[in-house]
Structure formats: structure tokens, C-alpha cells
Write an enzyme that holds these catalytic residues in place. Structure first.
Site, PDB file in Angstrom:
ATOM      1  N   ASP A  11       0.855  -1.188   0.000  1.00  0.00           N
ATOM      2  CA  ASP A  11       0.000   0.000   0.000  1.00  0.00           C
ATOM      3  C   ASP A  11       0.891   1.237   0.000  1.00  0.00           C
ATOM      4  OD1 ASP A  11      -2.323   1.452   0.011  1.00  0.00           O
ATOM      5  OD2 ASP A  11      -2.639   1.305   2.172  1.00  0.00           O
ATOM      6  N   ASP A 110      -3.092   2.470  -5.884  1.00  0.00           N
ATOM      7  CA  ASP A 110      -2.001   2.541  -4.920  1.00  0.00           C
ATOM      8  C   ASP A 110      -1.835   1.289  -4.071  1.00  0.00           C
ATOM      9  OD1 ASP A 110      -4.381   2.848  -3.589  1.00  0.00           O
ATOM     10  OD2 ASP A 110      -3.661   4.421  -2.247  1.00  0.00           O
ATOM     11  N   GLU A 111      -2.445   0.182  -4.479  1.00  0.00           N
ATOM     12  CA  GLU A 111      -2.286  -1.023  -3.673  1.00  0.00           C
ATOM     13  C   GLU A 111      -2.418  -2.286  -4.511  1.00  0.00           C
ATOM     14  OE1 GLU A 111      -5.426  -1.815  -0.826  1.00  0.00           O
ATOM     15  OE2 GLU A 111      -6.808  -0.517  -1.921  1.00  0.00           O
TER      16      GLU A 111
END
Length: 360
Positions: A11, A110-111
Site C-alpha cells: 500500500d 495505490d495497492e
């Protein structure tokens, strides 16, 4: 140590704000708030806030006007730049894909999850952090788990820039006395419904009667929420492409809509846009959903199944308009959204899915 299968959750730390600071190094250390057009006097919400801004109680989803009241004088408000974040995200995922023996399952800008068989998952986590930093100059945190749920939860304990392991062995030690709200996928409404059954901690959820959870949340979500109490979840990381279930469009209006004609015009426009997104995939639409936020801030959703799958744009817009006929007359509207749910492609979806966010 014997090699074993592990799930890692990567993350990015304050991803959007971090991308903006990379582009504007002079902003490093200052409270940065990204949202809407960057104008805190307009109606929009915070997309992300830097850690310096979060120290003042500013967080994602907060109206910009409230964020402006909380922000210090040196805070900087910036507009959302989707293209820049997509480019940075591509760099992150490309870097992770270079790690040997790793399956990468992307679940957002973003992960992502990493699946690997190794005797040292923490070493791999650090390799992932180094690879991302070298490729993008961005930092990330990594959760190490024996399934996706525990890996996802573990990441929060590693932030920022850290690594944390959560498995069946230490799950209750770490999470047992925490509130159910600390479980990933449990929001304030679910937390309240659990509390109505006397369930306030993670351990109490694990010890709850599953049949009671099914009665409260239904056969899928009841089992899912009950399992979260023990950290249960899928353990297979799958890199097959995500197949979208639906497309949606929504708008927050700078001035409230006050007439039926204004609402109908907005619904027709949003429905057409959502339908066009589905048409681009070549899949018929089977359900229509309408989201409305009345002034000052009451949100409701409604939906219905179409009489048959359709690729007729006019028919879908008409169905959305019919839903709009059920809106409260005379109430001012500050947000509208329309979602078009599609049929699945032939052969269905080969990936393992869960009741929350599809793959998790």
C-alpha cells in the site's frame, strides 16, 4: 525456515499527496490536501491528505470546505490530476512485477497483493519497498499475512514505510480487543449493527453465532463478517484481469438542484455517460442504480433490475428517469449518481471473488 506460501499487501504511503510533492518538492513537510479542482470554496471532497494535514484531522472523503476550516495557514490545496497518478501507479506496479517468483494482483491505483512462496516474507517485503522506491521515488508499506484479509489489515500497522506480519498465530493478540471498526471492510454502519447485537470487539465478533450474523446481514455478508472476526479470507493471489461489474457516473453540484426539471436533466446525462461506458465493453446492462444526496447531507440509493438485458441507450436512460421519479419532491439535491450493472462475459469471471470489493 521452510518455504511456505505468503500473501503480501503493498500500500503506497499517502500516494496522491506523495506524487504531488514529488512534482513540487517545495511542498515537502507542508500540509497538502488534494481534491476536486483544488478550490476549498467549491463542493468537492478530499481525495487524499498528506500526513502533515492528517495531523489536523483532515482525511479522505471529507468535504473540502470542512478541510479548509481545519487546515493551518500554510496548507496547500491542489486539484486532482488523474493522469499523473495513473502514470505513477503504472511505475509502481511495473517495479513490483520485476520481483522474481511473485504474482502481482492489482486492486487499485495505490495497492496490490503479492503472492509468493518463500522462507522469508519480510525480506521480500523489503525488496518490494526498495524496488518501488528505486523506480518511482515513492514509499510504501507492506503487510505480511497468511491470507489477503490479514495481509490487508497488517499494512496499517506498518505505516508509514514499514513492514508488519499478521497471521493466525498472532491475530487475536494484535486484533482481539480492538473495535470491529478496525477490521478492513467494516464501516460505521456495520459497526453499529454489530453493536446492536452486543458485538463491539474483534474477539466478540469471532465468538458470535454465525446464524445470528446471517439473520442480520444475509447468507453471504453474514458469513463474511463473522469470518472477519477470526481474520478468515482467501489466500490465493490471482493476476487475471479484473472484470468490471458496472460503470457509474456521479456529480456534486456547486449549486443545489431545486426543480424536477433540473434533476431529470442531470439524471439523463449521467445515465447516458454510464451506459456509454458499458457499451464500450460490448456488454448489455441488466440493472440501474440511482444515488442521491439531499441537502444538507443525506444520502440514499435505490435500484431495480431491468425487464431484460439491454443495449438500448434510450431504454436505460428511461429506466434511470423512472427511478428519479421516486425522489422526494421539493427537496434540494446536491449530488446525483447513476450506476449501470452489466451482464458477465461468456465464461464468467475466472478469478476468486469475495463479497467485499470483489477480490478484496
Amino acid at each position: 525456515m521452510t518455504a511456505a506460501p505468503w500473501v503480501l499487501h503493498v500500500d503506497m504511503d499517502q500516494f496522491i499527496a506523495a506524487v504531488e510533492v514529488l512534482r513540487r518538492p517545495e511542498l515537502a513537510g507542508r500540509p497538502v490536501i488534494v481534491g476536486g479542482n483544488g478550490d476549498p470554496t467549491e463542493r468537492a471532497v478530499v481525495s487524499t491528505a498528506s500526513y502533515e494535514a492528517r495531523a489536523f484531522g483532515i482525511g479522505s472523503g471529507m468535504p473540502l470546505k470542512i478541510a479548509a476550516r481545519k487546515a493551518p495557514e500554510d496548507a496547500v490545496f491542489l486539484p486532482v490530476d488523474h493522469a499523473a497518478y495513473e502514470e505513477a501507479s503504472a511505475g509502481v506496479m511495473s517495479a513490483l512485477c520485476t520481483l522474481p517468483g511473485v504474482v502481482v494482483e492489482i486492486i487499485g491505483w495505490d495497492e496490490c497483493f503479492l503472492g509468493v512462496t518463500t522462507d522469508d516474507p519480510e525480506a521480500l517485503a523489503r525488496d518490494a519497498q526498495h524496488a518501488v522506491l528505486a523506480a518511482t521515488s515513492l514509499h510504501c508499506s507492506v503487510g505480511v499475512g497468511d491470507n489477503k484479509v490479514r495481509a490487508k489489515i497488517a499494512t496499517e500497522f506498518g505505516k508509514p514505510r514499514g513492514v508488519f506480519r499478521l497471521t493466525a498465530e498472532n491475530c487475536f493478540e494484535v486484533m482481539g480487543e480492538r473495535t470491529t471498526r478496525d477490521l478492513w471492510g467494516v464501516g460505521s454502519r456495520v459497526q453499529k449493527r454489530l453493536a446492536d447485537h452486543g458485538i463491539r470487539t474483534v474477539r466478540e465478533l469471532a465468538d458470535a453465532d454465525e446464524a445470528e450474523m446471517i439473520r442480520e446481514f444475509g447468507p453471504k455478508m453474514g458469513v463474511w463478517y463473522h469470518g472477519l472476526g477470526s481474520g478468515r479470507g482467501p489466500a490465493v493471489v490471482d493476476d487475471t484481469p479484473w472484470i468490471a461489474r458496472s460503470h457509474s457516473r456521479e456529480t456534486t453540484f456547486q449549486q443545489n438542484l431545486t426543480t424536477r426539471a433540473e434533476v431529470e436533466t442531470a439524471v439523463e446525462s449521467l445515465a447516458g455517460q454510464a451506459f456509454d461506458d458499458c457499451t464500450a465493453e460490448g456488454r448489455p446492462v441488466i440493472r440501474v442504480h440511482l444515488k442521491v444526496r439531499y441537502a444538507p447531507f443525506e444520502t440514499r440509493t435505490m435500484g431495480r433490475k431491468l425487464s431484460e438485458p439491454t443495449q438500448d441507450r434510450g431504454a436505460f436512460i428511461a429506466a434511470a428517469r423512472e427511478l428519479a421519479d421516486g425522489l422526494d419532491a421539493g427537496r434540494e439535491v446536491r449530488l446525483l449518481g447513476v450506476r449501470a450493472e452489466m451482464t458477465m462475459p461468456e465464461g464468467g469471471d475466472p478469478g476468486e471473488r469475495t463479497p467485499v470489493r470483489g477480490r478484496i
